[in-house]
Design an enzyme around this catalytic site. Sequence first.
Site, PDB file in Angstrom:
ATOM      1  N   ASN A   1       0.940  -1.173  -0.014  1.00 24.26           N
ATOM      2  CA  ASN A   1      -0.081   0.010   0.020  1.00 24.26           C
ATOM      3  C   ASN A   1       0.856   1.151  -0.130  1.00 24.26           C
ATOM      4  O   ASN A   1       2.034   1.169   0.662  1.00 24.26           O
ATOM      5  CB  ASN A   1      -1.124  -0.117   1.236  1.00 24.26           C
TER       6      ASN A   1
ATOM      7  N   GLU B   1      -3.016  -4.814  -2.897  1.00 21.42           N
ATOM      8  CA  GLU B   1      -3.329  -5.690  -3.916  1.00 21.42           C
ATOM      9  C   GLU B   1      -3.499  -5.295  -5.290  1.00 21.42           C
ATOM     10  O   GLU B   1      -3.219  -5.602  -6.403  1.00 21.42           O
ATOM     11  CB  GLU B   1      -4.905  -6.259  -3.600  1.00 21.42           C
TER      12      GLU B   1
HETATM   13  N1  THU Z   1      -5.374  -1.104   2.538  1.00 22.84           N
HETATM   14  C1  THU Z   1      -4.717  -2.342   1.539  1.00 22.84           C
HETATM   15  O1  THU Z   1      -3.396  -2.118   1.009  1.00 22.84           O
HETATM   16  N2  THU Z   1      -5.254  -3.344   1.136  1.00 22.84           N
HETATM   17  C2  THU Z   1      -6.330  -3.683   1.720  1.00 22.84           C
HETATM   18  O2  THU Z   1      -7.353  -4.519   1.123  1.00 22.84           O
HETATM   19  C3  THU Z   1      -7.183  -2.711   2.532  1.00 22.84           C
HETATM   20  C4  THU Z   1      -6.608  -1.532   2.962  1.00 22.84           C
HETATM   21  C5  THU Z   1      -4.514  -0.335   2.906  1.00 22.84           C
HETATM   22  C6  THU Z   1      -5.087   1.123   2.214  1.00 22.84           C
HETATM   23  C7  THU Z   1      -4.321   2.213   3.642  1.00 22.84           C
HETATM   24  O3  THU Z   1      -3.154   2.381   3.243  1.00 22.84           O
HETATM   25  C8  THU Z   1      -4.519   1.276   4.898  1.00 22.84           C
HETATM   26  O4  THU Z   1      -4.482  -0.232   4.410  1.00 22.84           O
HETATM   27  C9  THU Z   1      -5.650   1.556   5.730  1.00 22.84           C
HETATM   28  O5  THU Z   1      -6.807   1.569   4.952  1.00 22.84           O
END
Ligand code: THU
Length: 130
Positions: free
Chosen positions: A44, A57
């Site tokens: 992320n 993802e």
């Molecule tokens: N996040 C992801 O990377 N994947 C997910 O499926 C859920 C959320 C990240 C986005 C953000 O940077 C952090 O988790 C909190 O929401």
Amino acid sequence: MDYDYKNLMHLAKEASKKSYSPFSRFAVGAAVLAKSGKIYTGCNIENSSFGMTICAERCAIFKAVSEGEREIVAVAIYSPNADDCNPCGACRQVMYEFQDDEYGVDIITENMGSLITRKLEEYLPYGFKI
Ligand code: THU
């Protein structure tokens, strides 16, 4: 799919170490197995303009698609901050777009050290695709 999902999860864990998440402090890593057999990882990436954040993802899937892949067969997801870290709704829709129509997509999470494998179909029944 005939692949060692422990290794796919290991790669998702390694990818989570690259997370840029100073705002949520919620790190996520993902590893995508494409039908070609190649693996793509992502993390992320947040932004001061919060809406610009991309999930691990989608980062991994877009890397795969931008390298020419069109079908994915498995996605491992890991967060050091949460057990059984599952994909958000937006990422489920993106997985649906690039799923292998015959096989579907295996989604692998980790819960207290054990792997859980579920199908995208369980996460997103009656998905939308043109
Ligand atoms: N996040 C992801 O990377 N994947 C997910 O499926 C859920 C959320 C990240 C986005 C953000 O940077 C952090 O988790 C909190 O929401």
